[in-house]
Design an enzyme around this catalytic site. Structure first.
Site, short mmCIF file in Angstrom:
data_model
loop_
_atom_site.label_atom_id
_atom_site.label_comp_id
_atom_site.label_asym_id
_atom_site.label_seq_id
_atom_site.Cartn_x
_atom_site.Cartn_y
_atom_site.Cartn_z
N ASP A 10 0.83 -1.20 0.00
CA ASP A 10 0.00 0.00 0.00
C ASP A 10 0.87 1.25 0.00
O ASP A 10 1.92 1.30 0.66
CB ASP A 10 -0.89 -0.01 1.25
N GLU B 155 13.69 -14.00 -0.39
CA GLU B 155 14.20 -15.03 0.52
C GLU B 155 13.32 -16.29 0.45
O GLU B 155 13.72 -17.36 0.89
CB GLU B 155 14.22 -14.51 1.96
#
Length: 547
Positions: A219, A273
């Site tokens: 956002d 990751e």
């Protein structure tokens, strides 16, 4: 007759990838759910995660590949959950973490991914971080938020304005300073220049990624940092008496600061990751800044959300030109995406009309790139008036009279005829009695020519045809009320011909093949040998002879 051939992906049948190294999100259809408005399961009038889980089969039949949920975190819900009080939990009104785990498992069991809304720009003023920060100038978390001294005369330190009206600075009497809030005073901005803040948000991401979330929509991704010197914004030369007060100044000091791109790179490294994760991002950047959000030298957002078609005039030349301008602005290797509906913008059927909503569905699901569908648009939901006394949107409550309320685009879905519309047994959080019964799921599921049925046919066709997922694109015509373009791959080709007008037309476009999908009944399987006549508000997809 411009051309784009995005990527080298293979078709992704059934929402899966043909090759293990191909990103799933290139082939996916995303579906945004405003969590409070999808389905209530406990009668409190508020949509929740168990409610969404009860509708997973609907999502599977619709043919979506990924669901993006608006915030589900603990929150006072002053701004639809974008005022977060805890980044690593689920609000009890949504069902808590146990309900989240069940929903995630149910979606994954049907091959549907789950993307959460990440709100890194600010928190609720009830977040423990801010409670500490505001307690003392010497608190270790003081610098986790943007604090400044007042100017002489107890004035704000600069002219920055909140998007919801008034100064963007709120005075804190206990410490004699003020804090910055780009949105509500109850939504203090985090200080992203502080590495401890960034590390804390990174850990919040890892919490959900370890839990199995497939990515995030970031956002306010372009406004994470402000001018470090707190300089004034320049005047907006277009400001007049009809302009909402928050637009009095141009946001050159608070939007799209260069340092923000580095912070997005950090978010991407955290996502990377974990395998097969995606980052979408809410950005409102000029086209010349678009490459920076994708990554200029280092990866950032996979999909900076492209809202340009929400505001473009619905004319063939304007739409065709907007599509091409966006494609031309993409850096090498970047992937396009398209948004036609949003919880912040008028409904597709509300701004284009019910007839053109069918044409818009074809456009969304046949342009090159990743389509993002807003829940309810597949039913043709209109903009539903909400009385001022029932308003929940801060824009309407703080800036009445400017037509800024987003409540009409956020009312609950109607699943069945009758009181409550199958959404709730209680009083809905926003009044939903204005949703026409023609827009309810139960009725449209019985109608093979409904808008819902059209969306299902489109997602099924898209899943079957690599041309629509990863094929080349060329605009053929954008005049005379008609937008037409070609999609092709590996010797096979489709022509998409859309009538954006209320008049019958026969476009000057040679076309030979078979109609494989049409917005009007009875045309599928029709042979085309020359020009293809179109009724008002009609669109067709033609499988071209010889590719």
């Amino acid at each position: 007759m411009e051309q784009l051939t995005p990527g080298h992906a293979e078709v992704c049948p059934g929402g899966t990838r043909a090759r293990p190294d191909e990103p799933w999100w290139r082939c996916a259809v995303f579906y945004q759910i405003l969590t409070p408005s999808f389905q209530d399961s406990d009668g409190d009038g508020f949509g929740d995660l168990d409610g969404i889980r009860s509708r997973v089969d609907y999502l599977a039949r619709l043919g979506v590949d990924a669901v993006w949920l608006t915030p589900i975190y603990p929150s006072p819900l002053l701004d639809a959950g974008y005022d977060v009080a805890d980044f690593t939990d689920v609000d009890p009104r949504f069902g808590g973490l146990a309900a989240f785990d069940l929903l995630l498992a149910a979606l994954h069991a049907r091959g549907i991914r789950l993307v959460l809304d990440l709100v890194p720009n600010h928190t609720s003023d009830r977040h423990p971080w801010f409670q500490e920060s505001r307690s003392s100038r010497h608190n270790p978390k003081r610098d986790w938020y943007v604090w400044a001294d007042l100017a002489p005369g107890d004035l704000p330190p600069n002219n920055w304005l909140s998007r919801f009206g008034g100064s963007a600075w709120a005075r804190e009497p206990a410490t004699g300073q003020c804090y910055y809030h780009a949105f509500l005073p109850e939504q203090p901005d985090l200080n992203w220049r502080n590495p401890e803040v960034r590390a804390a948000l990174h850990e919040a991401m890892r919490f959900w990624l370890r839990r199995g979330v497939d990515g995030f929509r970031v956002d306010a991704a372009g406004v994470l940092a402000e001018d470090g010197a707190l300089r004034d914004e320049p005047p907006n030369p277009d400001f007049d008496g009809d302009t909402p007060p928050p637009e009095r100044f141009r946001r050159t000091r608070t939007d799209s600061q260069p340092v923000t791109l580095g912070y997005l790179s950090e978010l991407r490294r955290v996502a990377d990751e974990f395998p097969d994760r995606v980052l979408l991002g809410e950005v409102d950047a000029a086209l010349d800044k678009l490459p920076g959000f994708y990554g200029d030298g280092e990866p950032r957002l996979h999909l900076p959300l492209n809202y340009r078609l929400l505001d473009v005039p619905w004319k063939p030349h304007a739409v065709g030109r907007a599509v091409q301008a966006f494609l031309d602005a993409l850096p090498e290797g970047a992937w396009p995406d398209w948004v036609l509906g949003s919880h912040d913008k008028p409904r597709v059927a509300g701004r284009l009309g019910a007839d053109q909503a069918r044409v818009a569905a074809v456009l969304l699901l046949t342009l090159p790139g990743t389509p993002i569908l807003y829940a309810g648009d597949e039913l043709g939901m209109p903009n539903v008036p909400v009385p001022p006394e029932r308003s929940r949107d801060p824009f309407e409550r703080r800036l009445p009279g400017y037509g800024l309320s987003r409540d009409p685009y956020r009312v609950p879905l109607r699943w069945a005829p009758g009181v409550g519309g199958g959404f709730t047994q209680g009083e809905p959080w926003l009044p939903a009695d204005g949703v026409p019964e023609a827009c309810c799921v139960a009725r449209q599921e019985e109608d093979p020519e409904s808008l819902l049925a059209l969306y299902r046919r489109l997602t099924a066709l898209r899943r079957l045809r690599p041309e629509l997922q990863v094929g080349g694109y060329r605009r053929l015509l954008s005049e005379g009320g008609v937008l037409a373009y070609a999609r092709w791959r590996d010797g096979a080709g489709l022509l998409v011909v859309l009538n954006l007008s209320a008049s019958a037309v026969t476009p000057a476009l040679a076309c030979r093949g078979e109609i494989v999908l049409g917005t009007a009944p009875g045309r599928e399987g029709e042979r085309v040998d020359g020009r293809v006549p179109l009724a008002p508000h009609e669109g067709v997809i033609v499988e071209a002879d010889g590719g």
